[in-house]
Design a protein around this motif. Structure first.
Motif, short mmCIF file in Angstrom:
data_model
loop_
_atom_site.label_atom_id
_atom_site.label_comp_id
_atom_site.label_asym_id
_atom_site.label_seq_id
_atom_site.Cartn_x
_atom_site.Cartn_y
_atom_site.Cartn_z
N GLN A 1 -0.76 -1.80 -4.07
CA GLN A 1 0.01 -0.62 -5.02
C GLN A 1 1.34 -0.43 -4.69
O GLN A 1 1.47 -0.79 -3.59
N ARG A 2 1.68 0.61 -5.71
CA ARG A 2 3.29 0.34 -5.41
C ARG A 2 3.43 2.15 -6.41
O ARG A 2 3.27 1.98 -7.43
N ILE A 3 4.30 3.00 -5.41
CA ILE A 3 4.52 4.03 -6.42
C ILE A 3 6.18 4.40 -6.14
O ILE A 3 5.83 4.39 -5.26
N ALA A 4 6.72 4.69 -6.56
CA ALA A 4 8.29 4.13 -6.62
C ALA A 4 8.32 5.63 -5.86
O ALA A 4 9.81 5.29 -4.98
N SER A 5 8.17 7.22 -6.02
CA SER A 5 8.76 7.99 -4.65
C SER A 5 7.25 7.68 -3.63
O SER A 5 7.53 9.22 -3.67
N ALA A 6 7.13 7.10 -3.29
CA ALA A 6 6.36 7.08 -1.65
C ALA A 6 6.62 5.86 -1.25
O ALA A 6 6.79 4.76 -1.65
N ASP A 7 6.74 6.43 0.32
CA ASP A 7 6.97 5.20 1.30
C ASP A 7 5.02 4.11 1.58
O ASP A 7 4.71 4.05 0.27
N THR A 8 5.44 2.87 1.16
CA THR A 8 5.11 2.16 1.07
C THR A 8 5.13 0.94 2.40
O THR A 8 5.84 0.73 3.09
N ILE A 9 4.21 0.67 3.10
CA ILE A 9 3.30 -0.65 3.62
C ILE A 9 3.31 -1.36 3.29
O ILE A 9 2.85 -1.91 1.92
N VAL A 10 4.05 -2.98 3.74
CA VAL A 10 4.41 -4.19 2.94
C VAL A 10 3.64 -5.25 3.84
O VAL A 10 4.43 -5.34 5.02
N ALA A 11 2.74 -6.38 3.65
CA ALA A 11 2.53 -7.20 4.38
C ALA A 11 3.23 -8.14 3.56
O ALA A 11 2.68 -8.95 2.48
N TRP B 1 -8.69 -12.26 4.42
CA TRP B 1 -7.23 -12.56 3.43
C TRP B 1 -7.59 -12.17 1.98
O TRP B 1 -6.46 -11.93 1.20
N HIS B 2 -8.40 -12.52 1.74
CA HIS B 2 -9.36 -12.73 0.13
C HIS B 2 -8.71 -10.69 -0.15
O HIS B 2 -8.11 -10.44 -1.03
N ASP B 3 -9.29 -10.04 0.69
CA ASP B 3 -8.88 -8.85 0.25
C ASP B 3 -7.90 -7.89 0.84
O ASP B 3 -7.19 -7.35 -0.29
N VAL B 4 -7.56 -8.72 1.69
CA VAL B 4 -5.66 -8.19 1.43
C VAL B 4 -4.69 -8.31 0.58
O VAL B 4 -4.03 -7.46 0.23
N LEU B 5 -4.94 -9.18 -0.13
CA LEU B 5 -4.52 -9.80 -1.25
C LEU B 5 -4.18 -8.82 -2.42
O LEU B 5 -3.86 -8.80 -3.49
N GLY B 6 -5.42 -8.20 -2.31
CA GLY B 6 -6.45 -7.00 -3.58
C GLY B 6 -5.57 -5.72 -3.25
O GLY B 6 -5.44 -4.99 -3.88
N VAL C 1 0.45 -1.43 -0.03
CA VAL C 1 -0.01 0.06 -0.24
C VAL C 1 1.26 1.44 -0.13
O VAL C 1 1.42 1.42 1.10
N ALA C 2 0.69 2.15 -0.79
CA ALA C 2 1.47 3.62 -1.20
C ALA C 2 1.34 3.60 0.09
O ALA C 2 -0.15 4.80 -0.66
N MET C 3 2.15 5.38 0.74
CA MET C 3 1.35 5.70 1.89
C MET C 3 1.33 7.15 1.24
O MET C 3 2.24 7.77 0.30
N ASN C 4 0.12 7.65 0.95
CA ASN C 4 0.36 8.91 0.36
C ASN C 4 -0.87 9.98 1.15
O ASN C 4 -1.43 9.43 2.70
N LYS D 1 -2.76 12.55 0.51
CA LYS D 1 -4.10 12.50 0.32
C LYS D 1 -4.87 12.12 0.34
O LYS D 1 -4.84 10.77 1.77
N ALA D 2 -6.08 12.74 0.59
CA ALA D 2 -7.72 11.32 1.53
C ALA D 2 -7.96 9.79 0.67
O ALA D 2 -8.44 9.80 1.85
N ASP D 3 -7.97 10.12 0.00
CA ASP D 3 -7.73 9.15 -0.39
C ASP D 3 -7.02 7.83 -0.77
O ASP D 3 -7.63 6.63 -0.10
N GLY D 4 -5.91 8.24 -0.32
CA GLY D 4 -4.35 7.78 0.06
C GLY D 4 -4.99 6.84 1.37
O GLY D 4 -4.20 5.74 1.70
N VAL D 5 -5.24 8.24 1.96
CA VAL D 5 -5.36 7.49 4.08
C VAL D 5 -6.77 7.23 4.28
O VAL D 5 -6.58 5.69 4.81
N ALA D 6 -7.25 7.31 2.92
CA ALA D 6 -8.72 6.28 3.51
C ALA D 6 -7.67 4.39 3.09
O ALA D 6 -8.75 3.39 3.00
N ARG D 7 -7.33 4.69 2.18
CA ARG D 7 -6.82 3.28 1.26
C ARG D 7 -6.09 2.58 2.28
O ARG D 7 -5.64 1.29 2.25
#
Length: 178
Positions: free
Chosen positions: A104-114, A96-101, A72-75, A77-83
């Motif tokens: 989102q990766r954006i090279a210029s953004a910090d990311t949370i990886v599970a 788990w099915h939802d988690v696998l969905g 999950v890319a972190m930003n 913006k409201a939609d980024g926080v909501a995501r």
């Protein structure tokens, strides 16, 4: 005495361990050899660094596997926080099915990886990592959870067998069988 052995060769590992036990007055070193430069190998190396030993068996990751569950890319913006909030709810609720969905990766953004990791004893855990966009900064663990046996089985059921990789190098990284 120095011995250079591949860390995944069980026979050499056992021989060296026996030698060290019989020769208490000698210093014996083992060097992990991992010639594979694949991205999977780098991820496994980073997970081993972050976990610093299996939190389930307190072992050294031999016969352990991992799978990347979500990014999950972190930003700000409201939609980024909501995501991000949606992702965290899915993780908390073990959906788990939802988690696998979440892919989102954006090279210029910090990311949370599970990641899921599977102990050689069969238990499954989850580690969530903060991966900064700045490649010079190290990844930082945010949380790890050892799942109940039942919840671990549910996660194993939704992650395809080919998506599990060996956590400890085996020469070339290849998908691990469940």
């Amino acid at each position: 005495m120095k011995a250079l052995i591949a860390d995944d060769e069980r026979r050499c590992h056992d021989c060296l361990q026996d030698f060290a036990q019989r020769n208490q007055d000698m210093q014996v070193s083992r060097i992990a050899v991992n010639a594979d430069g694949s991205p999977e190998s780098a991820v496994a190396r980073e997970l081993r660094r972050i976990l610093d030993g299996c939190p389930i068996c307190d072992g050294a990751f031999r016969d352990h596997t991992y799978s990347k569950l979500a990014t999950v890319a972190m930003n700000e913006k409201a939609d980024g926080v909501a995501r991000l909030a949606q992702f965290l709810r899915c993780m908390r609720d073990c959906r788990w099915h939802d988690v696998l969905g979440f892919r989102q990766r954006i090279a210029s953004a910090d990311t949370i990886v599970a990641f899921a990791f599977r102990c050689k004893k069969g238990r499954v855990g989850i580690v969530t990592v903060f991966s900064p966009a700045n490649s010079e900064s190290p990844d930082e663990p945010l949380q790890f959870t050892i799942l109940s046996v039942e919840e671990g089985k549910k996660l194993l059921a939704v992650v395809e067998p080919g998506r599990w990789m060996h956590l400890r190098g085996r020469g070339q990284e290849v998908p691990a069988n469940r």
